[in-house]
Scaffold this motif. Structure first.
Motif, mmCIF file in Angstrom:
data_model
loop_
_atom_site.group_PDB
_atom_site.id
_atom_site.type_symbol
_atom_site.label_atom_id
_atom_site.label_comp_id
_atom_site.label_asym_id
_atom_site.label_seq_id
_atom_site.Cartn_x
_atom_site.Cartn_y
_atom_site.Cartn_z
ATOM 1 N N PHE A 82 0.947 -1.203 -0.159
ATOM 2 C CA PHE A 82 -0.059 -0.017 -0.128
ATOM 3 C C PHE A 82 0.846 1.298 0.007
ATOM 4 N N PRO A 83 1.881 1.444 -1.008
ATOM 5 C CA PRO A 83 2.312 2.550 -0.985
ATOM 6 C C PRO A 83 1.577 3.844 -1.579
ATOM 7 N N ILE A 84 2.238 5.139 -1.455
ATOM 8 C CA ILE A 84 1.215 6.256 -1.858
ATOM 9 C C ILE A 84 1.543 6.295 -3.195
ATOM 10 N N PRO A 85 0.495 6.410 -4.192
ATOM 11 C CA PRO A 85 0.843 6.467 -5.592
ATOM 12 C C PRO A 85 1.386 7.600 -5.892
ATOM 13 N N TRP A 86 1.501 8.783 -5.304
ATOM 14 C CA TRP A 86 1.873 9.923 -5.883
ATOM 15 C C TRP A 86 1.378 10.316 -7.130
ATOM 16 N N ASP A 87 0.318 10.490 -7.526
ATOM 17 C CA ASP A 87 -0.319 10.661 -8.824
ATOM 18 C C ASP A 87 -0.182 12.001 -9.309
ATOM 19 N N LYS A 88 -0.091 12.873 -8.680
ATOM 20 C CA LYS A 88 0.287 14.546 -8.990
ATOM 21 C C LYS A 88 1.592 14.610 -9.591
ATOM 22 N N LYS A 89 1.468 15.184 -10.827
ATOM 23 C CA LYS A 89 2.755 15.644 -11.660
ATOM 24 C C LYS A 89 3.747 16.079 -10.656
ATOM 25 N N SER A 90 3.604 17.055 -9.973
ATOM 26 C CA SER A 90 4.472 17.550 -9.029
ATOM 27 C C SER A 90 5.135 16.656 -8.075
ATOM 28 N N HIS A 91 4.546 15.468 -7.848
ATOM 29 C CA HIS A 91 5.103 14.469 -6.968
ATOM 30 C C HIS A 91 5.860 13.302 -7.609
ATOM 31 N N ASP A 125 -4.415 -0.666 -2.985
ATOM 32 C CA ASP A 125 -5.974 -0.410 -3.170
ATOM 33 C C ASP A 125 -6.270 0.590 -4.384
ATOM 34 N N VAL A 126 -5.251 0.918 -5.151
ATOM 35 C CA VAL A 126 -5.455 1.709 -6.271
ATOM 36 C C VAL A 126 -5.325 0.904 -7.424
ATOM 37 N N GLU A 127 -6.424 0.695 -8.406
ATOM 38 C CA GLU A 127 -6.275 -0.399 -9.616
ATOM 39 C C GLU A 127 -5.402 -0.053 -10.457
ATOM 40 N N TRP A 128 -5.323 1.678 -10.883
ATOM 41 C CA TRP A 128 -4.703 2.157 -12.042
ATOM 42 C C TRP A 128 -3.016 2.149 -11.657
ATOM 43 N N TYR A 129 -2.836 2.099 -10.415
ATOM 44 C CA TYR A 129 -1.556 2.083 -9.912
ATOM 45 C C TYR A 129 -0.957 0.552 -10.069
ATOM 46 N N ALA A 130 -1.694 -0.245 -9.543
ATOM 47 C CA ALA A 130 -1.172 -1.731 -10.018
ATOM 48 C C ALA A 130 -0.985 -2.150 -11.349
ATOM 49 N N LYS A 131 -2.082 -1.657 -12.497
ATOM 50 C CA LYS A 131 -1.926 -1.795 -13.684
ATOM 51 C C LYS A 131 -0.794 -1.064 -14.382
ATOM 52 N N GLN A 132 -0.373 0.069 -13.858
ATOM 53 C CA GLN A 132 0.750 0.860 -14.191
ATOM 54 C C GLN A 132 1.952 0.167 -13.971
ATOM 55 N N THR A 133 1.851 -0.513 -12.675
ATOM 56 C CA THR A 133 3.102 -1.049 -12.370
ATOM 57 C C THR A 133 3.575 -2.202 -13.226
ATOM 58 N N ILE A 134 2.503 -3.099 -13.424
ATOM 59 C CA ILE A 134 2.780 -4.108 -14.479
ATOM 60 C C ILE A 134 3.319 -3.724 -15.916
ATOM 61 N N GLU A 135 2.971 -2.457 -16.241
ATOM 62 C CA GLU A 135 3.305 -1.943 -17.533
ATOM 63 C C GLU A 135 4.622 -1.725 -17.559
ATOM 64 N N ILE A 136 5.202 -1.087 -16.537
ATOM 65 C CA ILE A 136 6.334 -0.619 -16.252
ATOM 66 C C ILE A 136 7.256 -1.882 -16.254
ATOM 67 N N TYR A 177 -5.819 -4.922 -4.440
ATOM 68 C CA TYR A 177 -5.170 -5.574 -5.645
ATOM 69 C C TYR A 177 -3.854 -6.010 -5.377
ATOM 70 N N LEU A 178 -3.445 -7.388 -5.540
ATOM 71 C CA LEU A 178 -2.223 -7.879 -5.395
ATOM 72 C C LEU A 178 -1.627 -8.615 -6.633
ATOM 73 N N LEU A 179 -0.280 -7.990 -6.958
ATOM 74 C CA LEU A 179 0.256 -8.515 -8.104
ATOM 75 C C LEU A 179 1.704 -9.196 -7.707
ATOM 76 N N ARG A 180 2.013 -10.177 -8.464
ATOM 77 C CA ARG A 180 3.321 -10.832 -8.329
ATOM 78 C C ARG A 180 3.805 -10.728 -9.610
ATOM 79 N N LEU A 181 5.268 -10.029 -9.728
ATOM 80 C CA LEU A 181 6.152 -10.320 -10.890
ATOM 81 C C LEU A 181 7.322 -11.033 -10.740
ATOM 82 N N LYS A 182 7.702 -11.891 -11.525
ATOM 83 C CA LYS A 182 8.744 -12.800 -11.657
ATOM 84 C C LYS A 182 9.934 -12.407 -12.386
ATOM 85 N N LYS A 183 11.190 -12.445 -11.843
ATOM 86 C CA LYS A 183 12.127 -11.878 -12.677
ATOM 87 C C LYS A 183 12.723 -13.152 -13.684
ATOM 88 N N ILE A 184 12.708 -12.540 -14.928
ATOM 89 C CA ILE A 184 13.117 -13.617 -16.068
ATOM 90 C C ILE A 184 14.542 -13.517 -16.666
#
Length: 315
Positions: free
Chosen positions: A108-117, A146-157, A193-200
């Motif tokens: 549950f990190p702060i998403p810091w969604d503002k451009k200035s952050h 608990d932020v869906e867009w943040y989870a999906k953005q994390t997967i993309e990055i 939302y819980l995501l798990r990414l594996k190093k490949i």
């Protein structure tokens, strides 16, 4: 390897370390796998995790001194836990060697969604470069939010460069160990939302302080009048930027204290340099880090000593 650990404290003072990356087998006294939590808060999650898995070692990162005090008290009886106050973006890369970590968790990190952050965000492409180096082959990065867009953005990055693949993405998971906030959100019916990414894929990364963590210093013949011109000076070299914020002269001797802010790209440190004449008073002065502030000896910190010494040496 010198690492300062206060009695009955889980916090380790890594600025005093003599070498980076750290030898974690020496710090823990065993070869057990390492799990890292970024942002441990009051330490409740680390406490539960370390209790469930005593055969694992745990390292927590925080930037809050208040959180460190709470977690220290909560975790003082756990030999398999160490705590660090540092920016995890810096600490993950500098303190851990290649393939030295099994798993990294962010809850549950702060998403810091503002451009200035933006500069406060942990989830940036460079962070996954670091993870692709320090995680063992097949190692896991786990994010709960608990932020869906943040989870999906994390997967993309994370998957963009091909270093990670998505192992799972679950809405409202029933995790074995839950944070205090997670239990609160579940009670209020908020989606998790819980995501798990594996190093490949493994990559190499450039570290700022790899190797011997030496104390930079300069010995020069200075023009003492130049101290009057030093305040506010800005020095730049490659990615290193140094700003002189204050000059203070001792009332008991000829020493000066120089307040400095230096930046290595996005990593900023505040500290002091001390300047004083040698004991034989042969016109040579020593310029070095003041031991009380003790920053990490990054390229910008080393450059600050050299640049200020050269400035004071001028006619």
């Amino acid at each position: 390897m010198l690492i300062l650990i206060e009695l009955f404290s889980k916090e380790i003072k890594l600025a005093f370390s003599e070498y980076f990356p750290l030898n974690w087998q020496e710090i823990f006294g065993n070869k057990n796998g390492i799990i890292v939590e970024i942002g441990f808060g009051g330490g409740e999650y680390l406490q539960s995790y370390a209790s469930h898995y005593p055969e694992k070692n745990f390292v927590g990162f925080e930037v809050s001194i208040t959180s460190m005090k709470k977690a220290n008290n909560r975790l003082k009886e756990f030999p398999n836990v160490r705590l660090i106050i540092a920016d995890a973006r810096f600490g993950m890369r500098e303190f851990f060697g290649p393939k030295s970590v099994e798993k990294v968790i962010m809850n549950f990190p702060i998403p810091w969604d503002k451009k200035s952050h933006e500069r406060r965000r942990v989830i940036i492409p460079e962070f996954f470069d670091t993870l692709a180096n320090i995680l063992d082959d097949g190692g896991i990065f786990e994010l709960a939010t608990d932020v869906e867009w943040y989870a999906k953005q994390t997967i993309e990055i994370a998957t963009e460069k091909g270093y990670f693949e998505l192992e799972s993405f679950v809405e409202n998971p029933d995790r074995e160990i839950k944070t205090r906030y997670e239990q609160k959100w579940i009670k209020y019916g908020r989606n998790i939302y819980l995501l798990r990414l594996k190093k490949i894929k493994h990559i190499e990364v450039e570290r700022l302080i790899g190797g011997i963590h030496e104390m930079p210093h300069e010995k020069v013949r200075i023009n003492e009048e130049k101290f009057k011109e030093l305040h506010g000076k800005i020095f730049k070299e490659n990615a290193s930027v140094v700003v002189v914020k204050g000059i203070y002269k001792s009332t008991s001797n000829d020493a000066y204290l120089i307040k400095v802010i230096s930046s290595d790209k996005d990593f900023q440190q505040h500290y002091y340099l001390v300047a004083y004449p040698e004991e034989d008073r042969n016109s040579n002065w020593i310029i070095k880090l003041d031991s009380s502030s003790n920053p990490y000896r990054t390229p910008a910190v080393k450059f600050s000593v050299k640049a200020i010494a050269e400035f004071l040496e001028g006619n």
